[in-house]
Design an enzyme around this catalytic site. Structure first.
Site, PDB file in Angstrom:
ATOM      1  N   PRO A 127     -28.164 -35.064   1.105  1.00 55.35           N
ATOM      2  CG  PRO A 127     -27.942 -32.785   1.586  1.00 55.35           C
ATOM      3  CD  PRO A 127     -28.950 -33.904   1.572  1.00 55.35           C
ATOM      4  N   GLY A 128     -26.162 -35.731   2.920  1.00 55.33           N
ATOM      5  CA  GLY A 128     -25.157 -36.285   3.809  1.00 55.33           C
ATOM      6  C   GLY A 128     -25.166 -35.829   5.246  1.00 55.33           C
ATOM      7  N   GLY A 129     -26.046 -34.904   5.617  1.00 55.12           N
ATOM      8  CA  GLY A 129     -26.046 -34.411   6.985  1.00 55.12           C
ATOM      9  C   GLY A 129     -26.367 -35.476   8.014  1.00 55.12           C
ATOM     10  CE  LYS A 130     -32.796 -36.276   8.473  1.00 56.43           C
ATOM     11  NZ  LYS A 130     -32.713 -35.343   7.329  1.00 56.43           N
ATOM     12  CB  CYS A 183     -38.273 -32.405   5.271  1.00 54.62           C
ATOM     13  SG  CYS A 183     -38.205 -30.715   5.920  1.00 54.62           S
ATOM     14  CG  ASP A 233     -33.460 -47.012  -7.152  1.00 54.33           C
ATOM     15  OD1 ASP A 233     -34.041 -46.681  -6.095  1.00 54.33           O
ATOM     16  OD2 ASP A 233     -34.044 -47.061  -8.253  1.00 54.33           O
ATOM     17  CB  ALA A 286     -27.024 -41.195   2.443  1.00 51.80           C
ATOM     18  CD  GLU A 343     -28.974 -39.586  -2.859  1.00 52.30           C
ATOM     19  OE1 GLU A 343     -29.643 -39.331  -3.885  1.00 52.30           O
ATOM     20  OE2 GLU A 343     -29.464 -39.614  -1.713  1.00 52.30           O
TER      21      GLU A 343
END
Length: 477
Positions: free
Chosen positions: A292-295, A410, A340, A290, A314
């Protein structure tokens, strides 16, 4: 009486004059080189500090930003040019000296700064940060660089396209040869397509906002920015694109966490997973990587609208804290844990929807992190491969029968995209998994050029997004 020869009067020593803009740019380049930092993380605090000290205005900040990002983006090309202008291998030139030379080369070849100003300001910077002795070396080298414009130098240092197309494109478009080759393999097609992609990698990306559903609207963001400062997103119904120079942090919705900065490609990945058909209940979702949290924030808002709960996991505790900050205020039930994904803290078959946006080389975000192209190596692919496969296996195990898993990365590199999914589904390197492909293309309505499916690869030059990859899989047993 013999007459003594007249001595020339000594020139008085002049202290070097510190240029705040170029000194800041140099400090940013040194941080990137010495600490393996990323410019998009290093530069903003340096600019804030300079502004707070009264040294900077908006024009200074814009120039410093251009010097840093331009120097990093074109580093390989400038190295090839500078190498023609020095009397030793570049590996024998001290890195701080190379940074000053790169800044100077970018001013000479990549900006409209007059030649005399580019050379003199670089020499003055060298006097401040390197000393007078090495400043003379910088002066001599940059005067040679100034002898030609960029096109002239490219003609001198670039092999002919027909003799070595990858090397030619790599120098002309400032990408390492191996990345040119990998992107070309992933994209397919002829010369025009790969050149369009490489050129898009060198453009400054737009700042895109996401209005988190149920918490903010695109209309609110457009009104807050003003009609001259923003446009609706191209593909995501929650996206707003800021004009150049827009300040996201100035918006109430962003400060309050109801909206955030998020590339439209990342938004599309989350939306496709959220809209994929599942068989049976739709109550519990998992974001297994997750940070840094955007999605996670977008998924959490979408889940809340349906009465579903989100678990965001995360591995790194500091990144888990960023996830918690992004989800703070989410109206629906959610939990953030530091765990993990290869050693799950949850039972198997517990989730209706699962997203794993796996760690990767980041070759799809070279517009935002230009230094990554020079930092990554082909062997990095081997380092990520086992982790990517294991995270996908565990994500499929976390989904219940009839549930949906989204595998995202990405990177467009084939070794990080379809090869990972194929290996997991066919049991290569691990147990076989009972799952089937879902055609992701209909879940990105209106988005063109999505290929033959069933997976989706987005591209900067075709979609204006990062080069995000998405595969959707349904657990069948």
């Amino acid at each position: 009486m013999s007459q003594q020869p007249r001595r020339r009067p000594r020139k008085s020593y002049r202290r070097p004059q510190k240029d705040p803009v170029r000194t800041l740019a140099f400090e940013a380049l040194r941080a990137v080189d010495e600490r393996d930092a990323y410019a998009n993380l290093v530069l903003p605090p340096l600019l804030r500090k300079a502004r707070a000290g009264g040294d900077f205005d908006s024009r200074d900040a814009a120039l410093a930003t251009e010097l840093v990002y331009g120097s990093l983006r074109w580093q390989g090309t400038y190295d090839a040019i500078v190498a023609r202008c020095v009397d030793r291998p570049l590996s024998e030139v001290d890195p701080p000296v190379l940074d000053v030379l790169t800044l100077g080369a970018h001013q000479l070849l990549g900006t409209r700064i007059p030649t005399h100003a580019a050379v003199s300001s670089s020499v003055e910077l060298a006097r401040v940060v390197l000393g007078d002795g090495r400043a003379k070396f910088v002066n001599a080298v940059l005067r040679k660089v100034a002898a030609h414009d960029l096109d002239g130098w490219l003609a001198a240092v670039t092999p002919d396209y027909d003799d070595d197309p990858e090397e030619h494109l790599g120098i002309v478009h400032a990408h390492p040869r191996w990345i040119v080759s990998a992107l070309w393999d992933a994209l397919g097609g002829g010369r025009a397509g790969i050149e369009d992609l490489l050129e898009a990698d060198n453009e400054r990306p737009e700042v895109t906002l996401v209005a988190r559903p149920g918490r903010a609207t695109t209309e609110e963001l457009l009104e807050a920015v003003g009609e001259d400062g923003a446009l609706p997103g191209r593909w995501s119904p929650y996206a707003v694109r800021l004009a150049e120079g827009g300040e996201p942090g100035a918006l109430d919705a962003v400060r309050e966490g109801r909206a955030g900065v998020q590339d439209e490609g990342s938004q599309l990945v989350a939306l496709a997973l959220a809209n994929a058909p599942v068989e049976g209940p739709d109550r519990v979702w998992l974001d297994g990587c997750a940070g840094p949290g955007g999605k996670a924030a977008l998924l959490g808002a979408l889940a809340a609208q349906r009465g579903a709960a989100l678990l965001a996991s995360e591995k790194q505790p500091h990144r888990a804290r960023l996830v918690a900050r992004a989800l703070d205020g989410n109206p629906g039930p959610y939990q953030v844990i530091a765990a993990d994904g290869t050693r799950p803290a949850w039972r198997t078959g517990a989730f209706d929807r699962v997203l794993v946006d796996v760690p990767c080389t980041g070759l799809g975000a070279l517009r935002r992190r230009p230094e990554a192209r020079w930092r990554r190596r082909p062997e990095d692919l081997d380092g990520f491969a086992p982790l990517q496969r294991e995270l996908l296996r565990r994500a499929l195990a976390a989904a219940r029968t009839g549930g949906v898993v989204g595998y995202a990365t990405c990177s467009p590199h084939p070794a990080e995209t379809r090869a990972v999914v194929d290996d997991v589904l066919k049991g290569r390197g691990g147990p076989a998994v009972d799952a089937e492909w879902i055609d992701a293309r209909p879940l990105l309505p209106g988005v063109p050029a999505l290929g033959d499916g069933p997976d989706v690869q987005l591209w900067p030059h075709l979609h204006g997004t990062d080069a995000m990859y998405l595969a959707l899989l349904r657990r069948t047993g």
